[in-house]
Design a protein around this motif. Structure first.
Motif, PDB file in Angstrom:
ATOM      1  N   LEU A  49      39.185  32.787  12.471  1.00  0.00           N
ATOM      2  CA  LEU A  49      38.207  33.592  12.189  1.00  0.00           C
ATOM      3  C   LEU A  49      36.955  33.599  13.222  1.00  0.00           C
ATOM      4  N   TRP A  50      36.955  34.145  14.407  1.00  0.00           N
ATOM      5  CA  TRP A  50      36.082  34.070  15.372  1.00  0.00           C
ATOM      6  C   TRP A  50      34.672  34.149  14.232  1.00  0.00           C
ATOM      7  N   PRO A  51      33.887  35.100  13.863  1.00  0.00           N
ATOM      8  CA  PRO A  51      33.084  34.091  13.541  1.00  0.00           C
ATOM      9  C   PRO A  51      32.188  33.561  12.170  1.00  0.00           C
ATOM     10  N   TYR A  52      33.614  33.005  11.596  1.00  0.00           N
ATOM     11  CA  TYR A  52      33.589  31.605  11.125  1.00  0.00           C
ATOM     12  C   TYR A  52      33.230  30.433  12.167  1.00  0.00           C
ATOM     13  N   PHE A  53      34.110  30.574  13.321  1.00  0.00           N
ATOM     14  CA  PHE A  53      34.438  29.741  13.613  1.00  0.00           C
ATOM     15  C   PHE A  53      33.114  29.728  14.790  1.00  0.00           C
ATOM     16  N   GLN A  54      31.991  30.487  15.323  1.00  0.00           N
ATOM     17  CA  GLN A  54      31.582  30.406  16.199  1.00  0.00           C
ATOM     18  C   GLN A  54      30.197  31.830  16.006  1.00  0.00           C
ATOM     19  N   PRO A  55      29.672  31.285  14.778  1.00  0.00           N
ATOM     20  CA  PRO A  55      28.839  33.133  14.371  1.00  0.00           C
ATOM     21  C   PRO A  55      27.570  32.426  14.931  1.00  0.00           C
ATOM     22  N   ILE A  60      29.229  26.319  17.453  1.00  0.00           N
ATOM     23  CA  ILE A  60      30.432  25.966  17.480  1.00  0.00           C
ATOM     24  C   ILE A  60      30.966  25.303  16.295  1.00  0.00           C
ATOM     25  N   ARG A  61      31.011  25.457  15.070  1.00  0.00           N
ATOM     26  CA  ARG A  61      31.389  24.888  14.048  1.00  0.00           C
ATOM     27  C   ARG A  61      32.334  23.844  13.959  1.00  0.00           C
ATOM     28  N   GLY A  62      31.619  22.835  14.729  1.00  0.00           N
ATOM     29  CA  GLY A  62      32.528  21.198  14.173  1.00  0.00           C
ATOM     30  C   GLY A  62      33.705  21.157  12.949  1.00  0.00           C
ATOM     31  N   ARG A  63      32.775  21.217  11.886  1.00  0.00           N
ATOM     32  CA  ARG A  63      33.516  20.806  10.440  1.00  0.00           C
ATOM     33  C   ARG A  63      34.354  22.369  10.808  1.00  0.00           C
ATOM     34  N   ALA A  64      34.813  23.900  10.561  1.00  0.00           N
ATOM     35  CA  ALA A  64      35.627  24.890  11.089  1.00  0.00           C
ATOM     36  C   ALA A  64      36.408  24.239  12.254  1.00  0.00           C
ATOM     37  N   VAL A  65      36.672  23.747  13.536  1.00  0.00           N
ATOM     38  CA  VAL A  65      37.292  22.618  14.393  1.00  0.00           C
ATOM     39  C   VAL A  65      38.358  22.075  13.954  1.00  0.00           C
ATOM     40  N   GLU A  66      38.007  20.864  13.145  1.00  0.00           N
ATOM     41  CA  GLU A  66      38.626  20.351  12.602  1.00  0.00           C
ATOM     42  C   GLU A  66      39.461  20.035  11.362  1.00  0.00           C
ATOM     43  N   HIS A  67      38.916  21.062  10.668  1.00  0.00           N
ATOM     44  CA  HIS A  67      39.703  22.338   9.772  1.00  0.00           C
ATOM     45  C   HIS A  67      41.359  22.021  10.471  1.00  0.00           C
ATOM     46  N   PRO A 113      27.042  38.870  30.753  1.00  0.00           N
ATOM     47  CA  PRO A 113      27.369  37.827  31.206  1.00  0.00           C
ATOM     48  C   PRO A 113      27.291  36.759  29.471  1.00  0.00           C
ATOM     49  N   ASP A 114      26.493  36.715  29.367  1.00  0.00           N
ATOM     50  CA  ASP A 114      25.336  35.701  27.950  1.00  0.00           C
ATOM     51  C   ASP A 114      27.138  35.718  26.759  1.00  0.00           C
ATOM     52  N   VAL A 115      27.598  36.782  26.655  1.00  0.00           N
ATOM     53  CA  VAL A 115      28.906  37.269  25.849  1.00  0.00           C
ATOM     54  C   VAL A 115      30.145  36.259  26.295  1.00  0.00           C
ATOM     55  N   LEU A 116      30.091  36.522  27.653  1.00  0.00           N
ATOM     56  CA  LEU A 116      31.458  36.009  28.201  1.00  0.00           C
ATOM     57  C   LEU A 116      31.005  34.426  27.860  1.00  0.00           C
ATOM     58  N   ASP A 117      29.769  34.474  28.345  1.00  0.00           N
ATOM     59  CA  ASP A 117      29.622  32.349  28.794  1.00  0.00           C
ATOM     60  C   ASP A 117      30.079  32.145  27.243  1.00  0.00           C
ATOM     61  N   GLY A 118      29.361  32.698  25.608  1.00  0.00           N
ATOM     62  CA  GLY A 118      29.790  32.043  25.036  1.00  0.00           C
ATOM     63  C   GLY A 118      31.474  31.880  24.366  1.00  0.00           C
ATOM     64  N   GLN A 119      32.390  33.454  24.771  1.00  0.00           N
ATOM     65  CA  GLN A 119      33.590  33.067  24.331  1.00  0.00           C
ATOM     66  C   GLN A 119      34.410  32.115  25.470  1.00  0.00           C
ATOM     67  N   ALA A 120      34.029  32.480  26.422  1.00  0.00           N
ATOM     68  CA  ALA A 120      34.071  30.930  27.107  1.00  0.00           C
ATOM     69  C   ALA A 120      34.274  29.642  26.617  1.00  0.00           C
ATOM     70  N   ALA A 121      33.600  29.432  26.528  1.00  0.00           N
ATOM     71  CA  ALA A 121      33.154  28.480  25.472  1.00  0.00           C
ATOM     72  C   ALA A 121      33.651  27.872  23.930  1.00  0.00           C
ATOM     73  N   TYR A 122      33.944  28.223  23.862  1.00  0.00           N
ATOM     74  CA  TYR A 122      34.073  28.405  22.565  1.00  0.00           C
ATOM     75  C   TYR A 122      35.997  28.543  23.022  1.00  0.00           C
ATOM     76  N   LEU A 123      36.369  29.332  23.629  1.00  0.00           N
ATOM     77  CA  LEU A 123      37.983  28.956  24.540  1.00  0.00           C
ATOM     78  C   LEU A 123      38.636  27.780  24.651  1.00  0.00           C
ATOM     79  N   ARG A 124      37.922  27.434  24.861  1.00  0.00           N
ATOM     80  CA  ARG A 124      37.892  25.895  26.079  1.00  0.00           C
ATOM     81  C   ARG A 124      37.467  25.238  24.902  1.00  0.00           C
TER      82      ARG A 124
END
Length: 412
Positions: A49-55, A60-67, A113-124
């Motif tokens: 869930l995007w808000p849980y992983f990138q609030p 971008i929450r490292g612990r969420a990515v570890e899960h 532009p800011d949202v796009l930067d955030g989305q791209a960083a998260y997906l990457r």
């Protein structure tokens, strides 16, 4: 293309639904995955869930990515490959968007532009975290994100077709940067194929990403018009698979039936197994099918409030992880000897103009003509009106006969 069609399930955790990310329990996840693997399935699709992983846009929450990595590793131990959806987005009637895109921080999901930067960083970041896992199939950008771009969403983020084209290109590139060479794709609900003003178009669905994804739900008017056991209802998934091929530039582009389910009450629980069996059999009669991924793995607990009633019972397994009759149907299909369907040689003409795609929707002449041909045993596919006279295109797809809807349907 794989040597055989893949069979999998959209993973809905039996405890806590997708809110399980907030108090991740590896033992509960392993038990869920055991119940999925026992059916002989080979992959799952999972939903951070995007808000849980990138609030926050820059957190971008490292612990969420570890899960997430733990879940993927647990799936590997059970012989399951994993596709990961990124921008959730929208699930089972609920929107999950981070606060930095809404209300006081309202910014367009597809153009800011800011949202796009955030989305791209998260997906990457998600892709990179899984890039070395052999069972990681790849990323889906998000679950039916096209529903945010137009009505009937109550607060849409309006965008043009060109905006969406740029958005898809950039987000898929971010996934590729994170995990090169994996199966990265995007997926929309059927308004892409049926709704004239949708900025996500059929051409984009069939040309961006590694495969074309279709989501088939007969509560879109199909079952209401024709009934649960009708030719249109039992062949709706096959229709979307074949409809998508009209827009593909690659005549052999694979198509993934990434979501399909048996929604009550239009498909009552006592008839769900028969509907499942017919839907899967008809989809398997489509050449070039990558896989079938059923919605969903486990029922939603009745302890959770405010879901549409149909959402609670869509699981192949109960909330206690017991398989239903629908699970046994999918299990038999997954364990059956694979077969290669014959080419579909009759093509129905569809309009290339996306502003006319409602002709393909339930009640439209393309829709009705396709199912008339199907009822007559013709096994149709589709071709764009701009390609209907192109012998090279037709030949590459094995098409020997082209018909228009008005040649199939009775004269009014």
């Amino acid at each position: 293309m794989p040597s055989a069609v893949r069979f999998g399930v959209n993973y809905t955790p039996s405890e806590g639904w997708f809110h399980h990310w907030l108090d991740f329990d590896p033992d509960s996840v392993r038990a869920d995955l055991d119940s999925i693997a026992a059916l002989g399935l080979d992959h799952i699709r999972v939903f951070p869930l995007w808000p849980y992983f990138q609030p926050n846009r820059t957190l971008i929450r490292g612990r969420a990515v570890e899960h997430l990595v733990q879940l993927v590793d647990a799936a590997a131990e059970r012989g399951l490959d994993v596709n990961v959806d990124g921008l959730q987005g929208h699930l089972s009637s609920f929107d999950f968007l981070p606060a930095w895109t809404r209300t006081w921080h309202r910014r367009n999901l597809f153009t800011d532009p800011d949202v796009l930067d955030g989305q791209a960083a998260y997906l990457r970041a998600l892709a990179a975290a899984l890039a070395d896992r052999p069972n990681f199939l790849g990323m889906t950008l998000g679950n039916e994100v096209n529903q945010f771009s137009a009505g009937p969403h109550p607060d849409p983020d309006r965008a043009t077709e060109d905006d969406i084209d740029r958005w898809l290109t950039r987000m898929l590139a971010a996934c590729e940067e994170g995990a090169p060479g994996r199966l990265h794709l995007h997926a929309e609900y059927d308004a892409t194929w049926y709704q004239d003003d949708q900025p996500f178009t059929p051409g984009q669905a069939a040309r961006h990403g590694a495969v074309t994804a279709v989501h088939s739900w007969v509560f879109n008017g199909t079952a209401q018009r024709h009934g649960r056991a009708s030719v249109p209802s039992e062949h709706h998934a096959a229709y979307l698979i074949e409809l998508s091929k009209a827009w593909a530039d690659d005549p052999h582009r694979p198509v993934w039936l990434q979501e399909v389910g048996a929604p009550a009450p239009l498909v009552p629980p006592e008839h769900a197994a028969a509907f499942t069996e017919a839907t899967v059999a008809n989809a398997l009669d489509c050449p070039g099918l990558w896989g079938v991924t059923w919605w969903c793995s486990h029922d939603v607990s009745r302890d959770l409030a405010d879901f549409p009633d149909l959402e609670y019972g869509l699981g192949l397994l109960t909330n206690d992880r017991a398989p239903k009759d629908t699970a046994r149907v999918l299990e038999r299909a997954a364990r059956a000897t694979p077969r290669t369907p014959e080419p579909r040689t009759t093509a129905l003409i569809v309009p290339a103009d996306p502003a006319r795609r409602s002709l393909c929707a339930p009640g439209g002449p393309v829709f009705d003509a396709f199912f008339q041909l199907t009822a007559d045993g013709a096994r149709p596919t589709t071709v764009l009106d701009t390609r209907a006279d192109d012998p090279a295109h037709l030949g590459a797809r094995g098409i020997t006969e082209v018909v228009a809807p008005d040649q199939v349907l009775p004269t009014p």
